[in-house]
Design a protein around this motif. Structure first.
Motif, PDB file in Angstrom:
ATOM      1  N   SER A  34       0.838  -1.202   0.000  1.00  0.00           N
ATOM      2  CA  SER A  34       0.000   0.000   0.000  1.00  0.00           C
ATOM      3  C   SER A  34       0.868   1.245   0.000  1.00  0.00           C
ATOM      4  N   SER A  35       0.281   2.372  -0.433  1.00  0.00           N
ATOM      5  CA  SER A  35       1.030   3.629  -0.413  1.00  0.00           C
ATOM      6  C   SER A  35       1.342   4.015   1.036  1.00  0.00           C
ATOM      7  N   LYS A  36       0.498   3.603   1.972  1.00  0.00           N
ATOM      8  CA  LYS A  36       0.748   3.900   3.398  1.00  0.00           C
ATOM      9  C   LYS A  36       1.994   3.171   3.879  1.00  0.00           C
ATOM     10  N   GLU A  37       2.118   1.898   3.504  1.00  0.00           N
ATOM     11  CA  GLU A  37       3.308   1.128   3.892  1.00  0.00           C
ATOM     12  C   GLU A  37       4.565   1.754   3.311  1.00  0.00           C
ATOM     13  N   LEU A  38       4.495   2.111   2.033  1.00  0.00           N
ATOM     14  CA  LEU A  38       5.634   2.757   1.389  1.00  0.00           C
ATOM     15  C   LEU A  38       5.973   4.077   2.065  1.00  0.00           C
ATOM     16  N   SER A  39       4.944   4.848   2.376  1.00  0.00           N
ATOM     17  CA  SER A  39       5.128   6.154   2.992  1.00  0.00           C
ATOM     18  C   SER A  39       5.826   6.039   4.344  1.00  0.00           C
ATOM     19  N   GLU A  40       5.370   5.104   5.165  1.00  0.00           N
ATOM     20  CA  GLU A  40       5.940   4.940   6.510  1.00  0.00           C
ATOM     21  C   GLU A  40       7.382   4.446   6.449  1.00  0.00           C
ATOM     22  N   ALA A  41       7.660   3.568   5.513  1.00  0.00           N
ATOM     23  CA  ALA A  41       8.999   2.986   5.434  1.00  0.00           C
ATOM     24  C   ALA A  41      10.016   3.936   4.817  1.00  0.00           C
ATOM     25  N   MET A  42       9.573   4.755   3.849  1.00  0.00           N
ATOM     26  CA  MET A  42      10.498   5.595   3.107  1.00  0.00           C
ATOM     27  C   MET A  42      10.463   7.057   3.507  1.00  0.00           C
ATOM     28  N   LYS A  43       9.574   7.389   4.435  1.00  0.00           N
ATOM     29  CA  LYS A  43       9.441   8.775   4.910  1.00  0.00           C
ATOM     30  C   LYS A  43       9.104   9.728   3.751  1.00  0.00           C
ATOM     31  N   VAL A  44       8.237   9.240   2.854  1.00  0.00           N
ATOM     32  CA  VAL A  44       7.724  10.048   1.749  1.00  0.00           C
ATOM     33  C   VAL A  44       6.203  10.025   1.859  1.00  0.00           C
ATOM     34  N   ASP A  45       5.561  11.201   1.778  1.00  0.00           N
ATOM     35  CA  ASP A  45       4.116  11.217   1.985  1.00  0.00           C
ATOM     36  C   ASP A  45       3.383  10.469   0.869  1.00  0.00           C
ATOM     37  N   SER A  46       2.213   9.921   1.215  1.00  0.00           N
ATOM     38  CA  SER A  46       1.447   9.065   0.309  1.00  0.00           C
ATOM     39  C   SER A  46       1.084   9.765  -0.995  1.00  0.00           C
ATOM     40  N   ALA A  47       0.745  11.038  -0.902  1.00  0.00           N
ATOM     41  CA  ALA A  47       0.357  11.786  -2.104  1.00  0.00           C
ATOM     42  C   ALA A  47       1.512  11.848  -3.100  1.00  0.00           C
ATOM     43  N   THR A  48       2.727  12.041  -2.588  1.00  0.00           N
ATOM     44  CA  THR A  48       3.908  12.089  -3.448  1.00  0.00           C
ATOM     45  C   THR A  48       4.136  10.736  -4.109  1.00  0.00           C
ATOM     46  N   ILE A  49       3.972   9.666  -3.346  1.00  0.00           N
ATOM     47  CA  ILE A  49       4.159   8.317  -3.886  1.00  0.00           C
ATOM     48  C   ILE A  49       3.149   8.044  -4.992  1.00  0.00           C
ATOM     49  N   ARG A  50       1.873   8.399  -4.736  1.00  0.00           N
ATOM     50  CA  ARG A  50       0.843   8.162  -5.748  1.00  0.00           C
ATOM     51  C   ARG A  50       1.133   8.965  -7.018  1.00  0.00           C
TER      52      ARG A  50
END
Length: 215
Positions: A34-50
């Motif tokens: 999930s984008s949440k998992e990626l966000s928490e692990a990489m310290k990048v906000d979900s909106a940026t990842i999406r």
């Protein structure tokens, strides 16, 4: 169809980080993230990842997340270089010797072509088919080479970097703990093995292998 020219530079800088994270998940048998998992692990906000992933047509599905293998395929193609990249190795200690013996055998486009060291006992030797030159001869043996791997003592890192820059080197993979200073037209990637170990410990803690069969 992905147009690589339209990918913003900020997104491109994050691609190796995404790739490493997703590849670890893939190795562990994870099929989605999930984008949440990626966000928490990489310290990048979900909106940026999406937004980053949208450049690859990978918008994800609500309640499902992203297909790990699908994204890896795109990132692998994007990060893969079509042109040959000859590399210089500076410092033939234990790590440098390992690089010469390995010499990126799985990537035909990237290869160490020349090596340098200050130890006269190593100069003139051939390691992994690559001859070792004396560091004093650095400037005369870097023709057509734009990338250097730095595995020298910390005290020598900046001095060697300055010499590399003057020869026209535009990319440095820095394995020393030194935070070297370069002009704006030179790119440096720092490889901190302590950080890599911390990353490994994080994955061991949060993505235990015994759970790899779980959805």
């Amino acid at each position: 169809m992905m147009n690589q020219n339209k990918i913003p530079q900020a997104t491109a800088k994050r691609l190796p980080l995404y790739y490493r994270f997703l590849n670890n998940l893939h190795i562990q048998g994870k099929s989605r993230v999930s984008s949440k998992e990626l966000s928490e692990a990489m310290k990048v906000d979900s909106a940026t990842i999406r937004r980053d992933f949208s450049y690859f047509g990978a918008l994800g599905k609500k309640g499902y997340g992203y297909n790990v293998e699908y994204l890896l395929g795109f990132f692998r193609k994007t990060l893969d270089q079509d042109e040959n990249t000859p590399v210089a190795l500076i410092g033939v200690g234990n790590l440098g010797t390992a690089f010469l013996n390995y010499n990126f055998t799985k990537n035909n486009n990237t290869k160490i072509e020349v090596a340098f060291d200050a130890d006269k006992r190593k100069v003139g030797k051939t390691i992994g088919d690559i001859q070792v030159h004396h560091i004093d001869d650095l400037e005369g043996n870097l023709e057509n080479i734009s990338v250097a791997i730095l595995t020298v003592p910390v005290s020598e890192a900046q001095n060697i970097t300055d010499r590399l820059v003057k020869t026209g080197i535009s990319g440095i993979l820095n394995f020393t703990p030194a935070r070297i200073t370069v002009p704006e037209n030179v790119r440096v990637h720092h490889i901190d093995l302590a950080v890599e170990l911390q990353s490994l410990a994080y994955f061991m803690k949060h993505y235990p292998l015994e759970n790899e069969g779980e959805e």
